[in-house]
Scaffold this active site. Structure first.
Site, PDB file in Angstrom:
ATOM      1  N   HIS A   1     -14.176  -4.588  18.784  1.00 46.50           N
ATOM      2  CA  HIS A   1     -13.812  -4.577  20.386  1.00 46.50           C
ATOM      3  C   HIS A   1     -12.725  -3.749  20.444  1.00 46.50           C
ATOM      4  O   HIS A   1     -12.347  -2.611  21.728  1.00 46.50           O
ATOM      5  CB  HIS A   1     -13.629  -6.009  21.079  1.00 46.50           C
ATOM      6  CG  HIS A   1     -14.629  -6.262  21.583  1.00 46.50           C
ATOM      7  ND1 HIS A   1     -15.545  -6.164  22.305  1.00 46.50           N
ATOM      8  CD2 HIS A   1     -14.925  -8.028  21.225  1.00 46.50           C
ATOM      9  CE1 HIS A   1     -16.795  -6.666  22.716  1.00 46.50           C
ATOM     10  NE2 HIS A   1     -16.266  -7.905  22.013  1.00 46.50           N
TER      11      HIS A   1
ATOM     12  N   HIS B   1     -16.248  -7.798  14.542  1.00 48.67           N
ATOM     13  CA  HIS B   1     -16.988  -8.342  16.199  1.00 48.67           C
ATOM     14  C   HIS B   1     -15.362  -7.376  16.607  1.00 48.67           C
ATOM     15  O   HIS B   1     -15.505  -7.119  17.405  1.00 48.67           O
ATOM     16  CB  HIS B   1     -16.962  -9.757  16.226  1.00 48.67           C
ATOM     17  CG  HIS B   1     -18.023  -9.839  17.811  1.00 48.67           C
ATOM     18  ND1 HIS B   1     -19.008  -9.316  18.394  1.00 48.67           N
ATOM     19  CD2 HIS B   1     -16.978 -10.340  19.162  1.00 48.67           C
ATOM     20  CE1 HIS B   1     -19.324  -9.912  19.275  1.00 48.67           C
ATOM     21  NE2 HIS B   1     -17.859  -9.695  20.164  1.00 48.67           N
ATOM     22  N   GLU B   2     -14.411  -8.719  16.688  1.00 45.43           N
ATOM     23  CA  GLU B   2     -13.496  -8.169  17.602  1.00 45.43           C
ATOM     24  C   GLU B   2     -12.974  -7.132  17.225  1.00 45.43           C
ATOM     25  O   GLU B   2     -11.568  -6.330  18.078  1.00 45.43           O
ATOM     26  CB  GLU B   2     -12.352 -10.001  17.232  1.00 45.43           C
ATOM     27  CG  GLU B   2     -12.809 -10.644  18.051  1.00 45.43           C
ATOM     28  CD  GLU B   2     -13.965 -10.902  19.267  1.00 45.43           C
ATOM     29  OE1 GLU B   2     -12.672 -10.144  19.991  1.00 45.43           O
ATOM     30  OE2 GLU B   2     -14.186 -11.750  19.595  1.00 45.43           O
TER      31      GLU B   2
END
Length: 217
Positions: free
Chosen positions: A37, A33-34
């Protein structure tokens, strides 16, 4: 020594293995997820996350321990926010929205891939304990990814969904909301603590997960 042997034999090793697999799955979900980003921001011209070692698949660069605990116990959580400098984007509002959307989108895609692998294991792998546990791991990974993806799409600051929502607002309202974004986390913590999101979020996660299962199986 005998006391330790008795203690070890008394442990529920199946439960321990499930807990370990869940921990690994959580770390993978949050890390992907990160990292996505950071990757999206970098692709749009912002090197900030890369310079701070956030464009990385090392979980230790991303983990927020409170968010990790929430993910382990509740099925949804968060990691340390990726630093983004929207001044690097050609269109700051759209760039911020795309960067925010990359996280939950990666989790939903990861969930689909995990379920596809579940199908492959179910129909093509040997019927052994090892493959059975791998199936459990993939199923857990899919469920947690859906939980994380749907949770972060909620339009509550500072979750990713709020940045997508803010992007369609007029510039004056956008700047004001972004300024007060830092206080949104206290509202989010309160909603989680008092269970205000449990019913809606549980239904939303179940609906998305079941839709994916029906699509693949």
């Amino acid at each position: 020594m005998n006391d330790f042997a008795e203690f070890w034999s008394s442990l529920d090793r199946t439960a321990m293995l499930r807990a370990f697999l869940r921990l690994i799955a959580v770390l993978l979900c949050l890390t992907v997820h990160e990292t996505c980003h950071a990757l999206a921001a970098y692709a749009l011209g912002d090197p900030t996350a890369k310079k701070r070692n956030r464009l990385s698949l090392n979980p230790l660069h991303h983990i927020d321990w409170f968010g990790l605990a929430a993910m382990l116990t509740l099925g949804f959580g968060w990691a340390k926010p990726v630093p983004v400098d929207m001044r690097y984007f050609k269109n700051p509002k759209q760039g911020m929205a795309m960067t925010a959307l990359a996280g939950p989108a990666s989790n939903l895609l990861f969930a689909l891939v995990s379920l596809l692998l579940c199908r492959a294991v179910l129909y093509h792998a040997p019927d052994t304990a090892a493959w059975g546990w791998f199936f459990v791991f993939l199923e857990t990974l899919a469920a947690l990814n859906v939980g994380l993806g749907v949770f972060n799409l909620l339009p509550i600051s500072p979750l990713d969904g709020s940045k997508v929502l803010f992007a369609v607002l007029p510039d004056a309202a956008y700047e004001k909301l972004m300024y007060y974004e830092r206080y949104g986390v206290f509202i989010l913590y309160a909603l989680i603590f008092f269970g205000a999101l449990d019913g809606f979020l549980g239904k939303a996660v179940s609906a998305v997960f079941n839709a994916m299962v029906n699509l693949i199986f």
